[in-house]
Every structure is written in C-alpha cells, then in structure tokens.
Design an enzyme around this catalytic site. Structure first.
Site, PDB file in Angstrom:
ATOM      1  N   ASP A 180      11.229  12.767  29.894  1.00 20.25           N
ATOM      2  CA  ASP A 180      12.387  12.176  29.246  1.00 20.25           C
ATOM      3  C   ASP A 180      11.947  11.094  28.265  1.00 20.25           C
ATOM      4  O   ASP A 180      10.857  10.523  28.391  1.00 20.25           O
ATOM      5  CB  ASP A 180      13.333  11.571  30.281  1.00 20.25           C
ATOM      6  CG  ASP A 180      13.961  12.627  31.189  1.00 20.25           C
ATOM      7  OD1 ASP A 180      14.037  13.789  30.764  1.00 20.25           O
ATOM      8  OD2 ASP A 180      14.356  12.269  32.316  1.00 20.25           O
ATOM      9  N   LYS A 181      12.807  10.779  27.313  1.00 20.10           N
ATOM     10  CA  LYS A 181      12.486   9.810  26.260  1.00 20.10           C
ATOM     11  C   LYS A 181      11.965   8.493  26.831  1.00 20.10           C
ATOM     12  O   LYS A 181      10.976   7.937  26.349  1.00 20.10           O
ATOM     13  CB  LYS A 181      13.726   9.560  25.404  1.00 20.10           C
ATOM     14  CG  LYS A 181      13.535   8.506  24.323  1.00 20.10           C
ATOM     15  CD  LYS A 181      14.822   8.277  23.546  1.00 20.10           C
ATOM     16  CE  LYS A 181      14.648   7.173  22.497  1.00 20.10           C
ATOM     17  NZ  LYS A 181      15.898   6.930  21.737  1.00 20.10           N
TER      18      LYS A 181
END
Length: 298
Positions: free
Chosen positions: A144-145
C-alpha cells in the site's frame, strides 16, 4: 496478430498432455508466464497448424504443434523519473527495494507519475520486464502507498514467472511489523478469517463469510504501557489490506489507519502521520540460481 515479432516458440503436445488447457501446457513448456500467455492467446499470437487459437481454455490434442509468436518487449508507457531508491539487493534478474511511505507502486488513477514504476524505469532501463503490463512492468506484488519495506521486482520474463509462482503458491515468507492501538492480551495468535470487499464501502475490505481465505500469524513483540504495542505478523496469503483488516478484527487497529478504525489518541504526544505498517522480512528462492534469498529492511 501482434506486430513486431521477436521470435517464435514451438511446443509439440505430448500424449500425457492431451486434454489439458493450452495455457497450462505452454506455461509448463515455455519461459513465459501463464498471465502473459493468456494475453498472447487473446491477441491472436498462438496458432496450431496455421489456425489461430484465441481461447486460453482450449483443450489440446496429442501431437499438435503449438506456435507462439512472441512479440518484441512492449515499451512501458510510464516515463522514467529520477526518484531515489533504497536498493536492498540487485542483480540481472531482480531488484529489491526498501519502499518509503507515500510511494505508490504503479501508475493508476490519480497517480500517473512519481510511482515506484517510474523510478524503476529510470533505474533499470531496458532490463525491466514488461510482462506485468505496460503500467506495471516487473511488478509481482505490491505494498500500500503508506506501507514501507521490502518489495521485489522482476527484471526478466524468467524472474517474473518464477516469482509469480512463488507468490501464488505461497512458497515464500512474508513478515511485517505494525504498531497497533492498545495492547493484545495474548502474546501471540493466529487470525484465520476470510476477507472480502466491504458490501457498502467498496474501497475497504472486511472479514466474514463469502470472502477469500486469509491467515495471519502474529506475536506481541513489545508493549508501550496501555497505549499500543509492536506486533510482528507473518502472512500466509496476500489479500488486499490483509494485516490491516485482521488486526482491526482483533480489536487493535494499526496506528494511523483511520480507514480501519484507528482514532487519534490524545495521550500520544504525536499522532502518526501514516499507517504504521512495515514489510520487514521477505524470504524467497532466487528465480535463476535457486538459492534462498533472505531480504530484510529493518
């Protein structure tokens, strides 16, 4: 037919392979991944006796000669960008990065530039594998970011196929550390709960019936009073937001993870600016040498 043919690969169907799906036969007998083969079949790049096969589920017959017209590597659409990378390991097959928070893995809506893929195109040049698609060259898995830590990228077709197989069959070790809200009463445990997309909030995942099986082993590494704890997690599946969802279901959402129930705690001197999750440890088999690689980003 796909233009710009680099080479043809020919496979003659053995007696034991009769009745098997064509994509399975080709995946077992060529250097190409099943994902790429499916795309080539759908593009009309696979023939038998001059007849184009466009169904990946076509059942082959013994003695048939399958020809795959392998196209020239497709240029990645994203442009290379000079984004600094913390390289953990690199050779001519793979590159392993310690990903910082805020770096999106591949271009998508709202993130067309400034991604890990943009950085990799500049770093690797022509060696970057294109079989993950033009938007995701070389990408085998993702973080995830806001999640930091170890991510491995393929630089060749052989590496992409081998790594994809390891992730699909769970033949590797993935360990994370997380700072959670509150302190789990137990020292360790296993969360074995299926994960599905939330029926109302489609950008979120949830546990419950109808989802895909998911297992996370966890252990409490350190407690900080009653404010929170450092938890180590080993995942045996790779579901979207798996650790975030599972720890929430345990009653201990990850600090900074407002999407999954974390709320600012006024007792903290400083509120976390991101989801406090880190991919610390990845053990896999090198796609070319076969030796074990123990990759860490402490």
């Amino acid at each position: 037919m796909v233009a710009g043919i680099a080479e043809n690969e020919t496979v003659v169907v053995a007696d034991a392979e009769a009745g098997t799906r064509i994509d399975r036969v080709l995946a077992a007998r060529t250097s190409l991944s099943r994902t790429r083969l499916k795309a080539l079949i759908l593009d009309g790049a696979v023939t038998i006796g001059g007849r184009t096969i466009v169904d990946p589920g076509y059942r082959v017959n013994a003695g048939e000669s399958i020809v795959v017209a392998v196209p020239e590597p497709e240029a990645a659409e994203p442009e290379g960008e000079n984004i600094p990378l913390n390289v953990v390991f690199e050779d001519d097959q793979i590159v392993v990065i310690d990903k910082p928070s805020g770096l999106v893995v591949h271009p998508a809506a709202g993130h067309q530039t400034g991604t890990l893929v943009n950085a990799l195109i500049a770093h690797c040049g022509d060696s970057l594998s294109g079989i993950g698609g033009v938007k995701r060259p070389g990408i085998v898995h993702r973080l995830d970011k806001e999640t930091t830590g170890v991510i491995v990228v393929a630089k060749t077709d052989q590496a992409h196929r081998a790594l994809a197989d390891q992730f699909a069959t769970r033949a590797l070790t993935k360990e994370y550390v997380a700072l959670v809200s509150g302190v789990p009463q137990l020292l360790s445990g296993t969360i074995d709960r299926a994960i599905a997309r939330h029926p109302v909030h489609r950008h979120r995942m949830t546990v419950g019936e109808g989802g895909k099986p998911a297992r996370t082993d966890w252990e409490r590494a350190e407690a900080f009073g009653d404010l929170g704890a450092l938890v180590r997690c080993r995942i045996f599946t790779g579901r979207t937001h798996q650790i975030r969802v599972h720890l929430k279901s345990l009653g201990h959402p990850i600090l900074g993870d407002a999407l999954y129930g974390w709320k600012p705690d006024p007792r903290l001197k400083e509120q976390p600016a991101r989801v406090m999750l880190h991919a610390e440890h990845l053990v896999l088999t090198h796609p070319a040498t076969g030796r074990e690689l123990d990759l860490r980003a402490p």
